[in-house]
Enzyme design. Structure first.
Site, PDB file in Angstrom:
ATOM      1  N   HIS A 170     -85.063 -75.324 -27.346  1.00 18.97           N
ATOM      2  CA  HIS A 170     -85.186 -76.467 -27.404  1.00 18.97           C
ATOM      3  C   HIS A 170     -86.298 -77.036 -28.414  1.00 18.97           C
ATOM      4  CE1 HIS A 170     -85.121 -80.898 -26.100  1.00 18.97           C
ATOM      5  NE2 HIS A 170     -86.633 -80.733 -26.414  1.00 18.97           N
ATOM      6  N   GLU A 171     -87.482 -76.392 -28.086  1.00 24.89           N
ATOM      7  CA  GLU A 171     -88.611 -76.609 -28.991  1.00 24.89           C
ATOM      8  C   GLU A 171     -88.537 -75.938 -30.298  1.00 24.89           C
ATOM      9  OE1 GLU A 171     -91.077 -78.477 -27.891  1.00 24.89           O
ATOM     10  OE2 GLU A 171     -89.944 -78.845 -25.806  1.00 24.89           O
ATOM     11  N   HIS A 174     -87.113 -78.437 -32.445  1.00 30.22           N
ATOM     12  CA  HIS A 174     -88.120 -79.275 -32.917  1.00 30.22           C
ATOM     13  C   HIS A 174     -88.737 -79.131 -34.258  1.00 30.22           C
ATOM     14  CE1 HIS A 174     -87.868 -82.571 -30.088  1.00 30.22           C
ATOM     15  NE2 HIS A 174     -88.374 -81.693 -28.761  1.00 30.22           N
ATOM     16  N   GLU A 254     -85.045 -86.153 -28.702  1.00 29.43           N
ATOM     17  CA  GLU A 254     -84.787 -85.227 -27.873  1.00 29.43           C
ATOM     18  C   GLU A 254     -83.529 -84.928 -27.497  1.00 29.43           C
ATOM     19  OE1 GLU A 254     -87.216 -83.673 -25.891  1.00 29.43           O
ATOM     20  OE2 GLU A 254     -88.646 -84.497 -27.023  1.00 29.43           O
TER      21      GLU A 254
END
Length: 434
Positions: A170-171, A174, A254
């Site tokens: 997930h990071e 980003h 997100e």
């Protein structure tokens, strides 16, 4: 889950929200212009035919607003010029050394390398906030080369390998989607908006004697103090609006990161499981700067009202990622117990061929074999003999190309553990790898 459709939807919504932030700055100018119009009328300097949006001091209102917002943003931007490292230091995080003997930190480094390979991005420096028990993580930086990954100790203690992999994936999404640069710009923009309120507060304090409480005798104090009060109100109302927009932008990013992260792990249950544990155990941060980095974090860092929340509701995120997962967990009525920190000799510290070699899977297809106490033990350690040293015979190795046996994995893992620390560190950079 159709994560490509989710990505397109989130990007469109984010573009609209960035426009809203620009509109907020314009409204701040109009508010400052209105305040100065009131002052001009009070001192009879509004000018002939003046209206609140066009009067004698309108140019000063425009120039002052731009200088305050732009100057405050530039100061914050220069403060963060070191990229994510400055944010990590602000949060009290410490960098994880590649020679660490902590099994949980070794696992974090392995998973980070896996996600770097899956995303095609450089491996960022990894930091841990050891004093934070909540389950959280974030990335920060102006460019992928300046980006750092920060994980709380609570995430290492409570998440399984699959769940940690989902969070790190997930990071990394980003970073890939440019969210780190956008988030740093939001930090700078909010600091610029706050500058108007800070100027108003400074005027109010200085005209009433500053911090020492001594009042000054000046006939212009009441009007100037009211001017400072008006600027203070304008600045903090603008800051509130900016934080609402920041939260809305963060919620969309997100959702985009959730969708993009699945491209790297292809395991929605890992990310959904991490969100479930946050739902049960919390992700709040205790540091003084928790609000400033709230839009950077994987989970909510503060308890906020829904319209100031920087993340979508957890149940919504879980259901979007893995339909039915939430229902299964609720029906089982299992409250996830708090895990204890990983210690040497536990299952997590056993030699896992996939974990030690950095392969992106935790399916459990291969049994674990014991590992020495240190991942970087001396090469000639008598208690760590070469396992199945026959596999290194060149003739046999060539004959068995295409086959995979447990002996091969254990011997390769032994070699990996005995790489010198200098070599392991060098492999994290392009120049060092060459």
């Amino acid at each position: 889950m159709d994560f490509f459709t989710r990505q397109q939807s989130a990007r469109r919504a984010t573009a609209r929200l960035v426009i809203y932030m620009t509109i907020t700055v314009f409204l701040l100018f109009l508010a400052v212009d209105l305040v100065l119009y009131g002052c001009a009328v009070a001192v009879d300097k509004a000018g002939e035919g003046a209206v609140w949006w066009s009067h004698y001091w309108t140019p000063q209102a425009l120039l002052g607003t731009l200088l305050l917002v732009g100057g405050g943003s530039l100061l914050e931007w220069f403060r963060l010029k070191d990229g994510g490292r400055a944010v990590a230091e602000m949060m009290g995080a410490t960098q994880v050394d590649y020679a660490t003997r902590d099994p949980a930190e070794r696992q974090l480094l392995n998973v980070t390398e896996e996600m770097a390979i899956a995303s095609g991005l450089p491996v960022p420096p990894v930091h841990v906030i050891r004093q934070e028990p909540g389950i959280n993580a974030f990335v920060a930086g102006l460019t992928p080369q300046q980006t750092v990954l920060v994980v709380t100790r609570g995430a290492l203690d409570h998440l399984s390998r699959d769940e940690l992999q989902g969070v790190i994936g997930h990071e990394f999404s980003h970073i890939l989607n440019g969210d780190t640069r956008l988030n740093m710009r939001l930090l700078a923009a909010l600091s610029g908006i706050l500058a108007i309120g800070q100027l108003g507060g400074f005027l109010m304090r200085s005209l009433t004697g500053g911090y020492d409480g001594r009042r000054r005798n000046n006939t212009s104090v009441p009007l100037a103090w009211l001017f400072g009060l008006a600027l203070w109100l304008v600045g903090y109302i603008g800051l509130f609006m900016g934080r609402v927009i920041k939260a809305a932008i963060s919620r969309e990013r997100e959702l985009l990161a959730d969708a993009s992260g699945l491209q790297f792990t292809r395991n929605p249950e890992g990310l959904a499981g991490a969100l479930w544990k946050i739902r049960e155990q919390g992700s709040w941060l205790q540091g003084l700067h928790a609000e400033e980095v709230s839009h950077l974090c994987f989970g909510e860092s503060l308890r906020m009202q829904q319209w100031l929340a920087t993340h979508p509701p957890i149940d919504e995120r879980i259901e979007t990622l893995c339909p039915g997962f939430l229902t299964r967990m609720k029906n089982r009525q299992v409250r996830v117990p708090k895990s204890v920190p990983v210690q040497q000799g536990t299952a997590a510290s056993q030699f896992n061929p996939e974990g030690s070699l950095g392969f992106a899977s935790a399916s459990g297809r291969f049994p674990a074999a014991p590992a020495p106490a240190s991942p970087f033990a001396p090469v000639a350690a008598p208690d760590d003999p070469i396992p199945f040293d026959g596999v290194f015979e060149s003739a046999r190795l060539v004959d068995r190309i295409g086959e995979l046996r447990m002996e091969d994995l254990e011997s390769a893992g032994w070699l990996h553990r005995h790489l010198p620390v200098e070599v392991t560190r060098a492999l994290q950079t392009g120049t060092g790898a060459k």
